[in-house]
Every structure is written in C-alpha cells, then in structure tokens.
Design a protein around this motif. Structure first.
Motif, mmCIF file in Angstrom:
data_model
loop_
_atom_site.group_PDB
_atom_site.id
_atom_site.type_symbol
_atom_site.label_atom_id
_atom_site.label_comp_id
_atom_site.label_asym_id
_atom_site.label_seq_id
_atom_site.Cartn_x
_atom_site.Cartn_y
_atom_site.Cartn_z
ATOM 1 N N ASN A 43 0.649 5.829 0.112
ATOM 2 C CA ASN A 43 -0.158 7.089 0.073
ATOM 3 C C ASN A 43 0.111 8.200 -0.377
ATOM 4 O OD1 ASN A 43 -2.084 8.961 1.543
ATOM 5 N ND2 ASN A 43 -0.677 9.274 3.348
ATOM 6 N N ASP A 77 -11.969 5.751 0.006
ATOM 7 C CA ASP A 77 -12.326 4.616 -0.459
ATOM 8 C C ASP A 77 -12.919 3.660 0.322
ATOM 9 O OD1 ASP A 77 -10.923 4.993 -2.888
ATOM 10 O OD2 ASP A 77 -9.223 5.044 -1.828
ATOM 11 N N ASP A 102 -8.924 -3.506 3.230
ATOM 12 C CA ASP A 102 -8.680 -4.109 2.007
ATOM 13 C C ASP A 102 -7.968 -5.317 2.137
ATOM 14 O OD1 ASP A 102 -8.514 -3.843 -1.169
ATOM 15 O OD2 ASP A 102 -6.495 -4.072 -0.617
ATOM 16 N N ARG A 132 -6.485 1.066 4.580
ATOM 17 C CA ARG A 132 -6.164 -0.006 3.777
ATOM 18 C C ARG A 132 -6.069 -1.381 4.382
ATOM 19 N NH1 ARG A 132 -6.543 2.104 -0.911
ATOM 20 N NH2 ARG A 132 -5.852 4.104 -1.425
ATOM 21 N N SER A 133 -5.786 -1.588 5.479
ATOM 22 C CA SER A 133 -6.064 -2.818 6.043
ATOM 23 C C SER A 133 -7.272 -3.511 6.148
ATOM 24 C CB SER A 133 -5.583 -2.936 7.446
ATOM 25 O OG SER A 133 -6.324 -1.912 8.384
ATOM 26 N N ASN A 151 -7.522 7.750 4.901
ATOM 27 C CA ASN A 151 -7.861 6.738 4.036
ATOM 28 C C ASN A 151 -6.773 5.784 4.074
ATOM 29 O OD1 ASN A 151 -9.487 5.742 1.761
ATOM 30 N ND2 ASN A 151 -7.844 5.912 0.557
ATOM 31 N N PHE A 152 -5.460 6.118 4.049
ATOM 32 C CA PHE A 152 -4.296 5.228 3.886
ATOM 33 C C PHE A 152 -4.482 4.377 5.062
ATOM 34 C CE2 PHE A 152 0.151 5.102 5.265
ATOM 35 C CZ PHE A 152 0.217 4.113 4.223
ATOM 36 N N TYR A 156 0.831 -1.330 0.063
ATOM 37 C CA TYR A 156 -0.141 0.022 0.001
ATOM 38 C C TYR A 156 0.837 1.184 -0.111
ATOM 39 C CZ TYR A 156 -3.664 -3.231 1.098
ATOM 40 O OH TYR A 156 -4.604 -4.320 1.169
#
Length: 502
Positions: free
Chosen positions: A249, A401, A263, A260-261, A256-257, A247
C-alpha cells in the motif's frame, strides 16, 4: 443512522470441498533472521539443547502450522544441500548470492526436520533446479526418505538419523520464471528439467507429491504462457503448480489496498483454468491442484533493504512491521483461498519468523506477535473442516483499481466431527459498521459460543517490542441467533470470527 446491511445463507449441503490442512502452511527460508536469531539462537536464555528458541516454538504452535516450506525461496536456487548436513565443524561458509549474505550452515536439513517436529509440523522440501538439477534432487530424496542400504541413506544414518524423514511434499525449484533467480530459465527449459527431476525423485520414492513452479506473480509478462508450457511438460509427473503473490500500500489508499484480495481471486481462477485447459489438451483424468506457497503483504522494508551492506550474517532483512490494515487484507486473502478449497490444497504464508512474518524476535530478548498473527491463527485453528459455498449479498464500493468490491468479505467452515460452524468475516468499510444477517436455519440447535473481533481506530497501528499488545483481538462481538438467523453488527473495518456449536 441507517447502516448498510449484508446477508448470508449457509447450508450444510452447500459444500465447496474438504479443506486440506496444508492450506494453513508457512515458510522458513535462509534469509535475514528467519533461521539465525529467529528459530535458532544458541545462547538465548530460552534456547533448548539444540539452540532452538522455545518461545518461538510456543508461538508457532499457537498458529497450528501444518506444513512449512524450506529452505527457500530464492536461496534454494544456489544451495548445495550437502553443505548443511554432517558435523557442524566441517560445514562451509558460503556467499549466498540470492540475498547477498553469508550462509554459515549451522542449520540444515536434519536440524530443520528436528525443529519441525518440535512445532508439530511437516516439511515442504524444495530442491535446487537453478545451479543444480536432476542428480542433486534424487540424492536429496534418497538422503531424506530412503530407509537404509544405499550411499545417501546410510550417510544420513551416520549423521545420527537412523529413521528417514519421510518428507511427502516437494517443490521443484523456486520462481524459475524470474530474471532475478539464480539459474533463471525459459518455460521450456524449466519444464524439461522439472519433468526429469520429478521422474527420478519419484523413482526413489513413489509416495511423494511434487509442486511445479508457476509464475512469480500474476503481473509477470510470461504469466499464463509459463503455466501452460510448464504443465505441458510436467503434467503427468506433478500434483500441484505454485502461485506467488504479495501486495503493498505504497500510495496509502486503504480502501483500494484491502480490495486486493479480488486480484488474488482472479489469479486463482486463471491458474485453475490453465490447469484444466492442459488437462483437456492431454485428455487426462487427473486434476492439477494449486499450491499458493508464497503469499502475504510485503513492502514496508523495501527501502531499508536497498541500503543494506552485503555479505552480513543474518542481517535485519525484509523485516516488515505490519499494520492493522495489513491484518485486514491478510484476513481477506485467507478467506479467498478458503473459497477455492476445491483447488487450493497447499498455501504458505511467507514467511514465519522475522522475515515478512507474523512472529518477531529480539536478539537475546523477547518474541512477539505482529498484527497479521491473529487472522492467520484464527483461520488455522478454527478453519478445519469443510468449506461451505456461502451465498452472500453485500453492498459494494469502487476503488482506484477495482469495481464492485463487497464491503463484506466472508466464508464459513463446517466441522462435522466437532459439530462446529465458523464464520470468517471482514467489514471493509472504513467509516461505518455493517449489519450482518446470516441464515443458519439448516444448523438447527446451534448457538453462538464466541464472536472474536480484531479492530483498531488507527489503520496504521502496529505491534512492537515496546507495545506488543497494541493490536489484539477481543471476544466482545455481539453476534446472536434468533429464529435460525445470526444477527450481528460488524464493527467498521474489522476482522470477525463467529463460532457456533451445538
């Protein structure tokens, strides 16, 4: 100020699974300065008699890394393993096409096995299914694992290694779904060669465990179809299928970063479902488990790498300098894998030294810890035992996201042998502390022995050779137990380790 509040319930009987220690593995590839000037630097003031840096060995041992994937990575798909054994003076220099460098082959299979023993780790060995195949794979297993009395085992003995290495975990190639891969294959092509390689490798040594290549990321256009097809061919021969995910940023959206876990969680659930679909299709009683053998943050070095001149030896390549926010996401990713400890049995932070790594070195100089070193170390050292199914209620937020992102990302590990309970917790809130109330009435007689906190006012703060202690943990967290409940205020945007013992 009315702070947000999260609640958690822990019970000894709410078990996910016993954690396989290999979930805290890592990765060394012949790439950049991971090997040369990383783990190996003859002439360094702290080099041992084999040229391995003792300061790096010490830092790796702090991480308590149980298994290390080697020698690649993209590198392995063009690697002739025979180049790296025998007298060093006879070893060839090769153009290394995957990363466009020159490989000098001073470190190979035997030297790496020696280094792994120095850091108290096992080797997760990869075979080349790009330019090579079944014959080279079975010969490598024979060289490494067969005691004696055959051509390749006796060759190993002649190289000074009487006892076999007995590598138990093996990867069947690397990222074969990727067009960038040397020897890229379709799922059917890969499934067939992986199945046949696996068969003969196990004929040489029936005790080994094998990892088939899954998708290079969940965003690959062939994802899901690739896993289903590969497993259709290899299900009876392998124990694991791999997952890779990085991932970044680039748009500097921290909220948002660090979400991402989620995802990563969806990726794990999807691959697990595919494995179980193939199991049902084959009427099998066997589970295929997951090897998340490449994971990390990777994006800081991309632009510099695009400008690099080719055919250098050990260039500064993929040398991300990690930020505090990267450490927060790494903590969330570790927690995510622990939540899936029933299926994720192996994982390898990519990588270990210099190349997208928790440890950095200076040629002829110091070694230091990047920000991501700390959550990785805490999880590896304190996260041994049984992963508990934590019942969590947390306030939520939405990002670009993701929707319904919990401010609290947390899990717990119970070590019955040592009577210790460890809670790993991230507060994703960038602005405010988070109140945590955790019901631990089932852990009667336990007390808080330590509350470690990693925090910093600057999400972009880094550790460097000139300021290696800019981002470091402290143990001044305020967790306490009263009437069977842990009460704590988790600092804004922080990684927390709350340790309890009788």
């Amino acid at each position: 100020m009315n702070l947000k509040k999260a609640k958690m319930i822990l019970d000894k009987d709410f078990k996910i699974a016993q954690i396989d220690k290999r979930i805290y593995g890592s990765f060394i590839e012949h790439l950049g300065r991971a090997v040369y000037e990383g783990i190996y630097e003859p002439g360094h003031p702290l080099a041992d008699d084999q040229g391995f840096r003792k300061d790096v060995i010490s830092l790796v041992k702090e991480l308590n890394v149980p298994i290390i994937r080697y020698p690649g990575g993209n590198f392995v798909s063009g690697y002739n393993w025979e180049d790296g054994v025998g007298p060093k003076a006879d070893r060839p220099r090769r153009l290394e096409l995957a990363w466009r460098t020159v490989e000098i082959n001073e470190v190979g299979t035997n030297e790496f096995a020696d280094w792994a023993k120095k850091v108290d780790s096992e080797v997760n060995m990869a075979v080349n299914l790009g330019t090579r195949g079944i014959d080279a794979a079975r010969n490598l297993v024979e060289y490494c694992n067969h005691p004696s009395g055959s051509y390749w085992s006796d060759l190993r003995i002649s190289h000074g290694y009487k006892n076999p290495h007995k590598f138990q975990t093996w990867c069947l190639g690397n990222e074969m779904d990727g067009p960038w891969q040397i020897g890229h294959k379709t799922a059917v092509e890969y499934g067939r060669i992986a199945s046949e390689a696996a068969k003969v490798m196990k004929w040489v040594d029936p005790t080994i465990e094998l990892v088939a290549c899954g998708s290079s990321s969940s965003s690959m256009p062939t994802f899901a179809d690739w896993e289903a097809t590969v497993l259709d061919h290899t299900y009876d021969q392998v124990e694991y299928i791999s997952l890779h995910q990085y991932y970044g940023n680039r748009d500097h959206d921290t909220a948002n970063f660090v979400a991402r876990s989620l995802d990563m969680d969806a990726f794990i659930r999807s691959v697990t479902a595919i494995c179980d679909y193939v199991k049902a299709k084959k009427r099998s009683k066997k589970n295929i488990n997951l090897s998340f053998d490449e994971w990390n943050v990777w994006y800081h070095s991309n632009e510099a790498d695009r400008k690099m001149d080719p055919w250098q030896i050990a260039p500064h390549q993929l040398e991300d300098v990690y930020t505090f926010e990267d450490a927060i996401l790494v903590g969330c990713m570790l927690i995510t894998m622990l939540k899936h400890a029933d299926r994720v049995k192996i994982a390898c932070m990519a990588q270990l030294v210099n190349v997208i790594a928790p440890i950095m070195t200076d040629r002829g100089g110091a070694a230091w810890k990047q920000t991501i070193f700390y959550p990785y170390m805490h999880a590896s050292v304190f996260g041994r035992g049984t992963a508990l199914n934590s019942i969590i209620s947390s306030p939520l937020y939405d990002s670009k996201d993701f929707t319904d992102v919990p401010y609290l990302e947390s899990t717990a590990v119970y070590n019955e042998e040592t009577d210790e309970l460890t809670i790993f917790a991230v507060n994703r809130d960038l602005e405010e502390p988070l109140l945590l109330e955790c019901d631990v009435r089932n852990f009667e007689g336990y007390r808080v022995i330590e509350h470690i906190v990693l925090e910093h006012n600057d999400a972009k703060a880094r550790n460097t050779i000139s300021n290696p202690a800019n981002v470091i943990p402290h143990n001044r967290g305020n967790a306490e137990i009263k009437d069977g409940y842990i009460q704590s205020t988790l600092s804004k945007f922080s990684w927390n380790v709350i340790r309890l013992s009788k």
